[in-house]
Scaffold this active site. Structure first.
Site, PDB file in Angstrom:
ATOM      1  N   HIS A 185      24.569 -25.778  -6.014  1.00 57.07           N
ATOM      2  CA  HIS A 185      23.753 -25.541  -4.814  1.00 57.07           C
ATOM      3  C   HIS A 185      23.223 -24.121  -4.826  1.00 57.07           C
ATOM      4  CE1 HIS A 185      22.543 -24.929  -0.646  1.00 57.07           C
ATOM      5  NE2 HIS A 185      23.221 -23.797  -0.699  1.00 57.07           N
ATOM      6  N   TYR A 192      25.167 -28.570   5.453  1.00 53.83           N
ATOM      7  CA  TYR A 192      24.037 -29.477   5.200  1.00 53.83           C
ATOM      8  C   TYR A 192      23.492 -30.082   6.492  1.00 53.83           C
ATOM      9  CZ  TYR A 192      24.592 -29.481   0.047  1.00 53.83           C
ATOM     10  OH  TYR A 192      24.629 -29.143  -1.296  1.00 53.83           O
ATOM     11  N   ASN A 214      24.326 -33.176  -8.994  1.00 49.57           N
ATOM     12  CA  ASN A 214      23.393 -32.170  -9.522  1.00 49.57           C
ATOM     13  C   ASN A 214      24.003 -30.766  -9.658  1.00 49.57           C
ATOM     14  OD1 ASN A 214      23.321 -31.567  -6.837  1.00 49.57           O
ATOM     15  ND2 ASN A 214      21.107 -31.776  -6.596  1.00 49.57           N
ATOM     16  N   GLU A 241      24.201 -19.322   5.295  1.00 48.23           N
ATOM     17  CA  GLU A 241      25.239 -19.922   4.455  1.00 48.23           C
ATOM     18  C   GLU A 241      26.288 -18.888   4.020  1.00 48.23           C
ATOM     19  OE1 GLU A 241      22.896 -21.961   1.472  1.00 48.23           O
ATOM     20  OE2 GLU A 241      22.027 -23.288   2.992  1.00 48.23           O
ATOM     21  N   LYS A 267      29.240 -27.147  -7.579  1.00 51.84           N
ATOM     22  CA  LYS A 267      29.744 -28.356  -6.932  1.00 51.84           C
ATOM     23  C   LYS A 267      30.902 -28.941  -7.762  1.00 51.84           C
ATOM     24  CE  LYS A 267      25.255 -29.304  -4.729  1.00 51.84           C
ATOM     25  NZ  LYS A 267      24.112 -30.258  -4.621  1.00 51.84           N
TER      26      LYS A 267
HETATM   27  P1  GTP Z   1      21.137 -28.028  -2.604  1.00 55.07           P
HETATM   28  O1  GTP Z   1      21.002 -26.793  -3.425  1.00 55.07           O
HETATM   29  O2  GTP Z   1      22.422 -28.781  -2.853  1.00 55.07           O
HETATM   30  O3  GTP Z   1      20.867 -27.762  -1.135  1.00 55.07           O
HETATM   31  O4  GTP Z   1      19.988 -29.001  -3.159  1.00 55.07           O
HETATM   32  P2  GTP Z   1      18.423 -28.928  -2.895  1.00 55.07           P
HETATM   33  O5  GTP Z   1      18.095 -27.788  -1.970  1.00 55.07           O
HETATM   34  O6  GTP Z   1      17.761 -28.957  -4.219  1.00 55.07           O
HETATM   35  O7  GTP Z   1      18.153 -30.308  -2.155  1.00 55.07           O
HETATM   36  P3  GTP Z   1      18.371 -30.678  -0.614  1.00 55.07           P
HETATM   37  O8  GTP Z   1      18.829 -29.486   0.160  1.00 55.07           O
HETATM   38  O9  GTP Z   1      17.151 -31.385  -0.160  1.00 55.07           O
HETATM   39  O10 GTP Z   1      19.545 -31.738  -0.716  1.00 55.07           O
HETATM   40  C1  GTP Z   1      20.896 -31.323  -0.736  1.00 55.07           C
HETATM   41  C2  GTP Z   1      21.664 -32.186  -1.701  1.00 55.07           C
HETATM   42  O11 GTP Z   1      21.673 -33.514  -1.241  1.00 55.07           O
HETATM   43  C3  GTP Z   1      21.075 -32.285  -3.111  1.00 55.07           C
HETATM   44  O12 GTP Z   1      21.441 -31.228  -3.937  1.00 55.07           O
HETATM   45  C4  GTP Z   1      21.670 -33.584  -3.594  1.00 55.07           C
HETATM   46  O13 GTP Z   1      23.001 -33.397  -4.067  1.00 55.07           O
HETATM   47  C5  GTP Z   1      21.696 -34.411  -2.329  1.00 55.07           C
HETATM   48  N1  GTP Z   1      20.512 -35.259  -2.263  1.00 55.07           N
HETATM   49  C6  GTP Z   1      19.242 -34.893  -1.947  1.00 55.07           C
HETATM   50  N2  GTP Z   1      18.417 -35.938  -1.995  1.00 55.07           N
HETATM   51  C7  GTP Z   1      19.189 -37.000  -2.328  1.00 55.07           C
HETATM   52  C8  GTP Z   1      18.922 -38.375  -2.537  1.00 55.07           C
HETATM   53  O14 GTP Z   1      17.781 -38.854  -2.417  1.00 55.07           O
HETATM   54  N3  GTP Z   1      20.003 -39.165  -2.879  1.00 55.07           N
HETATM   55  C9  GTP Z   1      21.259 -38.661  -3.020  1.00 55.07           C
HETATM   56  N4  GTP Z   1      22.272 -39.478  -3.367  1.00 55.07           N
HETATM   57  N5  GTP Z   1      21.537 -37.374  -2.841  1.00 55.07           N
HETATM   58  C10 GTP Z   1      20.515 -36.555  -2.504  1.00 55.07           C
HETATM   59 MG    MG Z   2      19.064 -27.469  -0.161  1.00 51.83          MG
END
Ligand code: GTP
Ligand code: MG
Length: 149
Positions: A115, A49, A112, A126, A9
């Site tokens: 991805h 997403y 974070n 993807e 990212k």
């Molecule tokens: P990805 O690998 O990026 O898909 O992350 P993930 O699979 O661990 O989490 P998820 O797919 O549920 O969420 C996608 C992204 O949304 C996360 O990596 C975060 O950057 C963001 N995100 C998820 N939950 C939150 C939240 O509660 N607050 C905020 N600000 N961002 C969030």
């Molecule tokens: Mg995810």
């Protein structure tokens, strides 16, 4: 073998973490078969997403990643989707074990760093979204027989 879509990212790029992130997958024994740097459009991010479209943080998420640039990659190898999540850590860096990418380098869920696809089905979706077929390189890694028994 299976493939996984991994993306560094914008915060990972800005903080100079591309090399160490790539190294973590490489040293584990995984094979890189696609890599490019790009500034992702809002359109591709909304598609990427789309399962999170109803979440309150969706707009912030798209804004965060669309600042770009990102490094999009495809990695190949045994159990790469599940193991990729283990290398990356939990969604929230504060919940991520030390030794994972998010656990070692991050503090906030909205920054974070990386991805990784959450299932083989999402990985395939993807990869098709981010890469054209001719951008994936089929090559023989000569250390394969020293990684796989
Ligand atoms: P990805 O690998 O990026 O898909 O992350 P993930 O699979 O661990 O989490 P998820 O797919 O549920 O969420 C996608 C992204 O949304 C996360 O990596 C975060 O950057 C963001 N995100 C998820 N939950 C939150 C939240 O509660 N607050 C905020 N600000 N961002 C969030
Ligand atoms: Mg995810």
């Amino acid at each position: 073998t299976i493939e996984n879509f991994i993306m560094i990212k914008p915060d990972g790029v800005q903080r100079g973490l591309c090399g160490v992130i790539i190294k973590r997958f490489e040293r584990k024994g995984y094979k890189l078969i696609g890599l490019k740097m790009l500034n992702p459009t809002e359109e591709i991010l909304k598609e990427h997403y789309k399962d999170l479209a109803d979440k309150p943080f969706f707009k912030k998420l798209v804004n965060y990643i669309s600042q770009g640039p990102v490094i999009a990659m495809v990695w190949e190898g045994v159990d790469i989707v599940k193991q990729g999540r283990r290398i990356i850590g939990e969604t929230n860096p504060l919940d991520s074990a030390v030794g994972t990418i998010r656990g070692d380098f991050g503090l906030e869920v909205g920054r974070n760093i990386i991805h990784g696809s959450d299932s083989v089905a999402s990985a395939n979706r993807e990869i098709n979204l981010w890469f054209k077929a001719d951008e994936l390189i089929q090559w023989k890694n000569h250390s394969t027989e020293w990684i796989y028994e």
